[in-house]
Design a protein around this motif. Sequence first.
Motif, PDB file in Angstrom:
ATOM      1  N   GLY A  69       0.852  -1.152   0.073  1.00 28.70           N
ATOM      2  CA  GLY A  69      -0.036  -0.060   0.173  1.00 28.70           C
ATOM      3  C   GLY A  69       0.741   1.357  -0.071  1.00 28.70           C
ATOM      4  O   GLY A  69       0.477   2.270  -0.572  1.00 28.70           O
ATOM      5  N   TRP A  70       1.946   1.163   0.584  1.00 27.65           N
ATOM      6  CA  TRP A  70       2.835   2.400   0.627  1.00 27.65           C
ATOM      7  C   TRP A  70       3.437   2.609  -0.669  1.00 27.65           C
ATOM      8  O   TRP A  70       3.505   3.879  -0.899  1.00 27.65           O
ATOM      9  N   GLY A  71       3.877   1.531  -1.251  1.00 25.29           N
ATOM     10  CA  GLY A  71       4.431   1.996  -2.631  1.00 25.29           C
ATOM     11  C   GLY A  71       3.337   2.435  -3.726  1.00 25.29           C
ATOM     12  O   GLY A  71       4.108   3.165  -4.493  1.00 25.29           O
ATOM     13  N   ASP A  72       2.116   2.084  -3.587  1.00 23.55           N
ATOM     14  CA  ASP A  72       1.209   2.459  -4.445  1.00 23.55           C
ATOM     15  C   ASP A  72       1.088   4.261  -4.038  1.00 23.55           C
ATOM     16  O   ASP A  72       0.917   4.908  -5.237  1.00 23.55           O
ATOM     17  N   VAL A  73       0.923   4.653  -2.879  1.00 19.70           N
ATOM     18  CA  VAL A  73       0.699   5.957  -2.572  1.00 19.70           C
ATOM     19  C   VAL A  73       1.736   6.812  -3.173  1.00 19.70           C
ATOM     20  O   VAL A  73       1.687   7.844  -3.607  1.00 19.70           O
ATOM     21  N   SER A  74       2.996   6.336  -2.662  1.00 20.91           N
ATOM     22  CA  SER A  74       4.208   7.397  -2.904  1.00 20.91           C
ATOM     23  C   SER A  74       5.557   6.457  -3.294  1.00 20.91           C
ATOM     24  O   SER A  74       6.343   6.829  -3.019  1.00 20.91           O
ATOM     25  N   GLY A  75       5.193   5.565  -4.114  1.00 20.66           N
ATOM     26  CA  GLY A  75       6.155   4.836  -4.862  1.00 20.66           C
ATOM     27  C   GLY A  75       7.349   5.696  -5.546  1.00 20.66           C
ATOM     28  O   GLY A  75       8.568   5.398  -5.483  1.00 20.66           O
ATOM     29  N   SER A  76       6.655   6.465  -6.439  1.00 28.02           N
ATOM     30  CA  SER A  76       7.719   7.307  -7.315  1.00 28.02           C
ATOM     31  C   SER A  76       8.244   8.240  -6.328  1.00 28.02           C
ATOM     32  O   SER A  76       9.614   8.538  -6.741  1.00 28.02           O
TER      33      SER A  76
END
Length: 156
Positions: free
Chosen positions: A121-128
Amino acid sequence: MDVNFRKIDIDQYDEDVLLESELYEPEPRDPAQVLNDAKQKASVVRSALAKGDIVGALNTVLSDAPYGSNLDDAKNLTLQTLVSILNSTKAAEIAGVVKSLSPDDQDTLMKYLYKGMALPGWGDVSGSVLLGWHEKLTEAAGVGCIVRAMTDRRLV
C-alpha cells in the motif's frame, strides 16, 4: 523416508548460538516513551515543514530512530512522518537536502526508504517519491549506503 529431522531445532543444543538480541543494543527506553518521543518528533516536523525547513525536519525524524522489538507503533508513526517530509519536498531540492545529511542519517534514510517500499500500500501511494529519493540518495551517498542499510540488523 523420515523427514522429521527437519523440524528439530539444532541451535538449542549449541552453546555458542548467536541470538538476534545479541546483534545490537536493545532500546533502553520504554515502548510508551518511544511512542511519545515519536509523537513529539511528528509535531516538531510539522512545524518545521510549515516554515519550509526540510533539512531540519529530516534531521529531527532521522535522529534517534526507534530500533528493536515491541516498538511497531513508534516505527510506523516515524515512517508516516518521514513520508510526509518526502512528499512535501520538491524534486529539485532533493539532491541538496540529501547531501546536507550526515552519513549516519543517510543510512537511516535508506532504511526507511526500503521499509516504505516493502510495505503493501505504501508503494502505491508514494512509490515514485520513494524511488526518486532513493536515486538521489544513492548518487550522494554511493552504493555503500545501500549495503549498510541492507546488512544492518537494526530495523526501523
